[in-house]
Design a protein around this motif. Structure first.
Motif, PDB file in Angstrom:
ATOM      1  N   VAL A 160     -14.168  -6.661  37.836  1.00 33.75           N
ATOM      2  CA  VAL A 160     -12.730  -6.498  37.910  1.00 33.75           C
ATOM      3  C   VAL A 160     -12.022  -7.715  37.322  1.00 33.75           C
ATOM      4  O   VAL A 160     -12.362  -8.854  37.631  1.00 33.75           O
ATOM      5  N   GLY A 161     -11.065  -7.441  36.423  1.00 33.83           N
ATOM      6  CA  GLY A 161     -10.242  -8.499  35.875  1.00 33.83           C
ATOM      7  C   GLY A 161     -10.872  -9.300  34.770  1.00 33.83           C
ATOM      8  O   GLY A 161     -10.290 -10.298  34.334  1.00 33.83           O
ATOM      9  N   LEU A 162     -12.059  -8.917  34.304  1.00 29.13           N
ATOM     10  CA  LEU A 162     -12.703  -9.688  33.241  1.00 29.13           C
ATOM     11  C   LEU A 162     -12.083  -9.376  31.888  1.00 29.13           C
ATOM     12  O   LEU A 162     -11.747  -8.239  31.583  1.00 29.13           O
ATOM     13  N   ASN A 163     -11.935 -10.411  31.057  1.00 25.48           N
ATOM     14  CA  ASN A 163     -11.451 -10.269  29.690  1.00 25.48           C
ATOM     15  C   ASN A 163     -12.520 -10.786  28.745  1.00 25.48           C
ATOM     16  O   ASN A 163     -13.240 -11.743  29.066  1.00 25.48           O
ATOM     17  N   GLY A 164     -12.590 -10.149  27.574  1.00 22.77           N
ATOM     18  CA  GLY A 164     -13.570 -10.621  26.609  1.00 22.77           C
ATOM     19  C   GLY A 164     -13.556  -9.771  25.351  1.00 22.77           C
ATOM     20  O   GLY A 164     -12.568  -9.140  25.017  1.00 22.77           O
ATOM     21  N   GLY A 165     -14.668  -9.769  24.730  1.00 22.39           N
ATOM     22  CA  GLY A 165     -14.801  -8.996  23.499  1.00 22.39           C
ATOM     23  C   GLY A 165     -16.013  -8.100  23.560  1.00 22.39           C
ATOM     24  O   GLY A 165     -16.947  -8.335  24.328  1.00 22.39           O
ATOM     25  N   ASP A 173     -15.445 -13.220  30.239  1.00 25.61           N
ATOM     26  CA  ASP A 173     -15.227 -14.499  30.913  1.00 25.61           C
ATOM     27  C   ASP A 173     -14.695 -14.236  32.313  1.00 25.61           C
ATOM     28  O   ASP A 173     -13.691 -13.535  32.473  1.00 25.61           O
ATOM     29  N   ASP A 174     -15.386 -14.821  33.322  1.00 26.43           N
ATOM     30  CA  ASP A 174     -14.936 -14.690  34.712  1.00 26.43           C
ATOM     31  C   ASP A 174     -14.146 -15.943  35.046  1.00 26.43           C
ATOM     32  O   ASP A 174     -14.690 -16.967  35.457  1.00 26.43           O
ATOM     33  N   ASN A 217      -9.066 -17.943  57.597  1.00 29.37           N
ATOM     34  CA  ASN A 217      -9.580 -17.881  56.220  1.00 29.37           C
ATOM     35  C   ASN A 217      -9.024 -16.629  55.531  1.00 29.37           C
ATOM     36  O   ASN A 217      -9.691 -15.596  55.431  1.00 29.37           O
ATOM     37  N   GLN A 218      -7.787 -16.710  55.137  1.00 30.32           N
ATOM     38  CA  GLN A 218      -7.136 -15.580  54.483  1.00 30.32           C
ATOM     39  C   GLN A 218      -7.666 -15.399  53.056  1.00 30.32           C
ATOM     40  O   GLN A 218      -8.200 -16.332  52.466  1.00 30.32           O
ATOM     41  N   PRO A 219      -7.554 -14.146  52.488  1.00 30.66           N
ATOM     42  CA  PRO A 219      -8.012 -13.927  51.101  1.00 30.66           C
ATOM     43  C   PRO A 219      -7.323 -14.899  50.153  1.00 30.66           C
ATOM     44  O   PRO A 219      -6.150 -15.228  50.316  1.00 30.66           O
ATOM     45  N   LEU A 220      -8.110 -15.322  49.156  1.00 33.02           N
ATOM     46  CA  LEU A 220      -7.619 -16.370  48.275  1.00 33.02           C
ATOM     47  C   LEU A 220      -8.146 -16.128  46.865  1.00 33.02           C
ATOM     48  O   LEU A 220      -9.317 -15.764  46.688  1.00 33.02           O
ATOM     49  N   VAL A 221      -7.283 -16.325  45.848  1.00 33.49           N
ATOM     50  CA  VAL A 221      -7.682 -16.225  44.445  1.00 33.49           C
ATOM     51  C   VAL A 221      -7.808 -17.630  43.895  1.00 33.49           C
ATOM     52  O   VAL A 221      -6.841 -18.413  43.970  1.00 33.49           O
ATOM     53  N   VAL A 222      -9.000 -17.976  43.369  1.00 31.56           N
ATOM     54  CA  VAL A 222      -9.250 -19.308  42.865  1.00 31.56           C
ATOM     55  C   VAL A 222      -9.727 -19.220  41.431  1.00 31.56           C
ATOM     56  O   VAL A 222     -10.246 -18.194  40.981  1.00 31.56           O
ATOM     57  N   ASN A 223      -9.530 -20.307  40.667  1.00 33.55           N
ATOM     58  CA  ASN A 223     -10.064 -20.374  39.312  1.00 33.55           C
ATOM     59  C   ASN A 223     -11.561 -20.576  39.369  1.00 33.55           C
ATOM     60  O   ASN A 223     -12.077 -21.290  40.246  1.00 33.55           O
ATOM     61  N   SER A 224     -12.242 -19.941  38.425  1.00 33.36           N
ATOM     62  CA  SER A 224     -13.703 -19.994  38.459  1.00 33.36           C
ATOM     63  C   SER A 224     -14.248 -20.036  37.045  1.00 33.36           C
ATOM     64  O   SER A 224     -13.523 -19.854  36.065  1.00 33.36           O
ATOM     65  N   SER A 225     -15.535 -20.273  36.992  1.00 36.95           N
ATOM     66  CA  SER A 225     -16.233 -20.278  35.706  1.00 36.95           C
ATOM     67  C   SER A 225     -17.465 -19.398  35.805  1.00 36.95           C
ATOM     68  O   SER A 225     -18.278 -19.564  36.725  1.00 36.95           O
ATOM     69  N   GLY A 226     -17.577 -18.471  34.843  1.00 37.59           N
ATOM     70  CA  GLY A 226     -18.734 -17.572  34.815  1.00 37.59           C
ATOM     71  C   GLY A 226     -18.617 -16.606  33.652  1.00 37.59           C
ATOM     72  O   GLY A 226     -17.558 -16.469  33.034  1.00 37.59           O
ATOM     73  N   THR A 227     -19.701 -15.966  33.371  1.00 43.41           N
ATOM     74  CA  THR A 227     -19.715 -14.993  32.272  1.00 43.41           C
ATOM     75  C   THR A 227     -20.485 -13.756  32.688  1.00 43.41           C
ATOM     76  O   THR A 227     -21.287 -13.785  33.647  1.00 43.41           O
ATOM     77  N   ALA A 228     -20.210 -12.672  31.912  1.00 39.90           N
ATOM     78  CA  ALA A 228     -20.957 -11.412  32.116  1.00 39.90           C
ATOM     79  C   ALA A 228     -21.178 -10.778  30.743  1.00 39.90           C
ATOM     80  O   ALA A 228     -20.292 -10.823  29.876  1.00 39.90           O
ATOM     81  N   GLY A 246     -27.238   1.340  30.349  1.00 33.13           N
ATOM     82  CA  GLY A 246     -27.925   0.078  30.062  1.00 33.13           C
ATOM     83  C   GLY A 246     -27.819  -0.862  31.235  1.00 33.13           C
ATOM     84  O   GLY A 246     -28.087  -0.468  32.379  1.00 33.13           O
ATOM     85  N   GLY A 247     -27.411  -2.103  31.000  1.00 33.17           N
ATOM     86  CA  GLY A 247     -27.350  -3.083  32.075  1.00 33.17           C
ATOM     87  C   GLY A 247     -26.257  -4.096  31.875  1.00 33.17           C
ATOM     88  O   GLY A 247     -25.616  -4.167  30.822  1.00 33.17           O
ATOM     89  N   VAL A 248     -26.067  -4.915  32.933  1.00 34.72           N
ATOM     90  CA  VAL A 248     -25.115  -6.019  32.929  1.00 34.72           C
ATOM     91  C   VAL A 248     -25.847  -7.274  33.415  1.00 34.72           C
ATOM     92  O   VAL A 248     -26.571  -7.244  34.405  1.00 34.72           O
ATOM     93  N   HIS A 249     -25.680  -8.382  32.699  1.00 33.88           N
ATOM     94  CA  HIS A 249     -26.204  -9.684  33.149  1.00 33.88           C
ATOM     95  C   HIS A 249     -25.011 -10.569  33.479  1.00 33.88           C
ATOM     96  O   HIS A 249     -24.172 -10.836  32.615  1.00 33.88           O
ATOM     97  N   ALA A 250     -24.940 -10.998  34.714  1.00 30.01           N
ATOM     98  CA  ALA A 250     -23.851 -11.870  35.171  1.00 30.01           C
ATOM     99  C   ALA A 250     -24.416 -13.241  35.511  1.00 30.01           C
ATOM    100  O   ALA A 250     -25.405 -13.358  36.244  1.00 30.01           O
ATOM    101  N   SER A 251     -23.767 -14.272  34.985  1.00 30.91           N
ATOM    102  CA  SER A 251     -24.196 -15.648  35.290  1.00 30.91           C
ATOM    103  C   SER A 251     -23.667 -16.060  36.663  1.00 30.91           C
ATOM    104  O   SER A 251     -22.855 -15.358  37.279  1.00 30.91           O
ATOM    105  N   ALA A 252     -24.124 -17.207  37.120  1.00 31.03           N
ATOM    106  CA  ALA A 252     -23.588 -17.753  38.377  1.00 31.03           C
ATOM    107  C   ALA A 252     -22.123 -18.102  38.179  1.00 31.03           C
ATOM    108  O   ALA A 252     -21.706 -18.571  37.121  1.00 31.03           O
TER     109      ALA A 252
END
Length: 538
Positions: A71-76, A98-99, A110-121, A147-153
């Motif tokens: 959800v929310g990923l942008n890329g090419g 790019d995640d 601990n309410q829901p929170l949106v944070v900046n992150s680094s990751g790829t798929a 097929g499949g999806v590979h997601a990084s940490a």
């Protein structure tokens, strides 16, 4: 930027796996005059299509589903399609995303929170594609890929420590289904206006950065747009077209018809084959012009069909149809006349039939008459009125052509009644005066001779008649003077003019003057003697 670099690397790998034989070969050097391309040009199916574009994932309704990492990923994304024909192909689709943001869930403090992150798929799916190609610029398509999806940490930006890696490295099954629309710009380049797909993934749930080992289904929507590059196809010539015409369009049975086919968009390097068929008559030709024989063809409407071919492809064939009409023959026309139209009983009249056939068919003639005898089988006949009573005879002229079409006309001949001969009558001829010569009062002078010369001519013309000369006497004369005058005239006619004396009768008339009267008496007519007396013949 890492995602876009990976996307371009993915595209390079996709293009590298294209078999070299599918790519267009270099053509030998040549000089040609090429017509400017237009929207009406026709294109062959490309063998390979390569797509490069932008993609985005996300559906608000699924952003809290356990394990949903898309959800929310942008890329090419990039894809390579191998087309078996204009409809069916197989697709390999590769994407890099790019995640950059992560939504953390929580309760209480601990309410829901949106944070900046680094990751790829990275996605890699394969499957069939169905394209709906036509001669327009627009090509819609539908595809089903798996097929499949590979997601990084995925780590939280600005966070230090082991707990900052909130999502581990994961691999998941992926399935997509959807379609899109391509708009051709040139023979090689198109715009993919939209590609919309449903994507199913099966990521495991994660607790405290560790996979739970229990997977769930995640449902997402992927939207893509970009450029499409075509390889291996060629720009086709426009389809062959054929137009037919016939001359004449309206005719009579037996007249030939010429059909002409005019072909356009032919390939000058390929053989052209023409063929013809017709719904009526007999067609003969193997080129662009055909002749149709209409002998014995009934009147009506017919068609002739032409066909041209330069190969088995649908664009290399064309057909056309033209109509012609066989009209019925017109009947002949005839007029009838008689010469003369008035005859005496027993006489003959010439009958003339003036007939024509509008289509110059052979004609036969016959005649009938209400009286008399008529004979003739050509355009003229003879009417005999022998033994026919006076009156009017109606003559009919009949004409028929070789198709049995007929025409008739009439004329009339009048037989006149014989005139009744008028009874012959005596007629007075010139009279002679003896007043001019008192000394010789019975002498036939020159004026008298002129009169007698005319009388002699009359007697010669009508040899059956006779002449009665009546001599008259004046005052102081005796009847002997009248007799002498009559005798002198008679002597002149018989001796000088050679008139038979038996045809001249001399008589003595009254004391009416010194004259003689001359009367011609036709044969069979009795002379009215009146008060005259006959003079004995010498």
């Amino acid at each position: 930027m890492k995602v876009f670099a990976g996307m371009f690397a993915t595209l390079a790998v996709a293009v590298a796996v294209v078999p070299m034989w599918l790519l267009p070969k270099a053509a030998p050097a040549q000089t040609a005059v090429v017509a400017p391309a237009s929207r009406a040009e026709h294109h062959d199916t490309p063998k390979v299509e390569v797509f490069l574009g932008y993609s985005r994932f996300g559906t608000v309704s699924n952003n809290t589903v356990t394990g949903n990492r898309m959800v929310g990923l942008n890329g090419g994304s990039a894809s390579v399609a191998f087309n078996f024909n204009r409809y069916l192909g197989i697709v390999g689709d590769f994407g890099g995303y790019d995640d950059s943001q992560l939504q953390l869930t929580g309760t209480g403090v601990n309410q829901p929170l949106v944070v900046n992150s680094s990751g790829t798929a990275y996605t890699y799916v394969f499957g069939p594609r169905l394209s709906f190609r036509n001669q327009s610029r627009f090509t819609p398509f539908a595809q089903v890929l798996a097929g499949g999806v590979h997601a990084s940490a995925v780590t939280v930006n600005g966070c230090a420590g082991a707990g900052c890696a909130v999502l581990p490295v994961q691999n998941s099954f992926a399935f997509t289904g959807g379609g899109g629309l391509d708009i051709r710009l040139t023979h090689r380049i198109s715009i993919r206006a939209v590609q919309a797909e449903y994507m199913l993934t099966r990521f495991e749930g994660v607790v405290n950065g560790i996979s739970t080992g229990s997977s769930a289904s995640q449902n997402d929507l992927r939207l893509s747009s970009g450029l499409l590059f075509a390889f291996g196809g060629k720009q086709l010539s426009p389809p062959v077209q054929l137009a037919c015409s016939v001359q004449p369009g309206t005719l009579f049975s037996g007249d030939p018809v010429t059909a002409t086919a005019t072909a356009t968009n032919l390939n000058s390097k390929r053989k052209v084959v023409y063929s013809w068929t017709t719904s009526g008559g007999v067609v003969s030709s193997t080129d662009s012009t055909a002749t149709i024989s209409t002998t014995h063809l009934a009147s009506g409407s017919y068609t002739v069909s032409g066909h041209v071919s330069q190969g088995d492809h649908v664009n290399q064939k064309a057909g056309c149809t033209a109509a012609f009409t066989v009209q019925p023959f017109d009947p002949p026309t005839v007029t009838c006349s008689a010469s003369p139209s008035n005859v005496m009983p027993g006489d003959s009249a010439a009958i003339t039939a003036q007939a024509t056939s509008p289509q110059n068919r052979p004609l036969s003639y016959s005649y009938t008459a209400t009286a008399g005898v008529i004979s003739g089988t050509t355009s003229t006949a003879n009417l005999s009125t022998s033994g026919t009573a006076p009156g009017t005879i109606t003559v009919t002229c009949n004409v028929v052509d070789d198709l049995g079409k007929t025409a008739t006309a009439t004329t009339s001949v009048s037989i006149n009644t014989l005139p009744v001969a008028a009874a012959p009558q005596t007629r007075e001829l010139c009279a002679i005066s003896f007043e001019r010569d008192r000394k010789r009062p019975v002498r036939v002078d020159n004026e008298a001779k002129a009169c007698l010369d005319n009388i002699a001519l009359e007697l010669q013309r009508e040899s059956a008649g006779k002449l009665v000369i009546v001599g008259n006497y004046g005052n102081g004369e005796t009847p002997k003077m009248a007799a002498a005058r009559a005798i002198n005239e008679r002597r002149y006619l018989t001796q000088e003019k050679g008139i038979d004396a038996g045809r001249i009768e001399s008589r003595v008339g009254s004391a009416s003057g010194r004259t003689t009267t001359n009367t011609f008496v036709p044969a069979g007519v009795i002379y009215n003697q009146g008060d005259s007396t006959a003079i004995p013949q010498p």
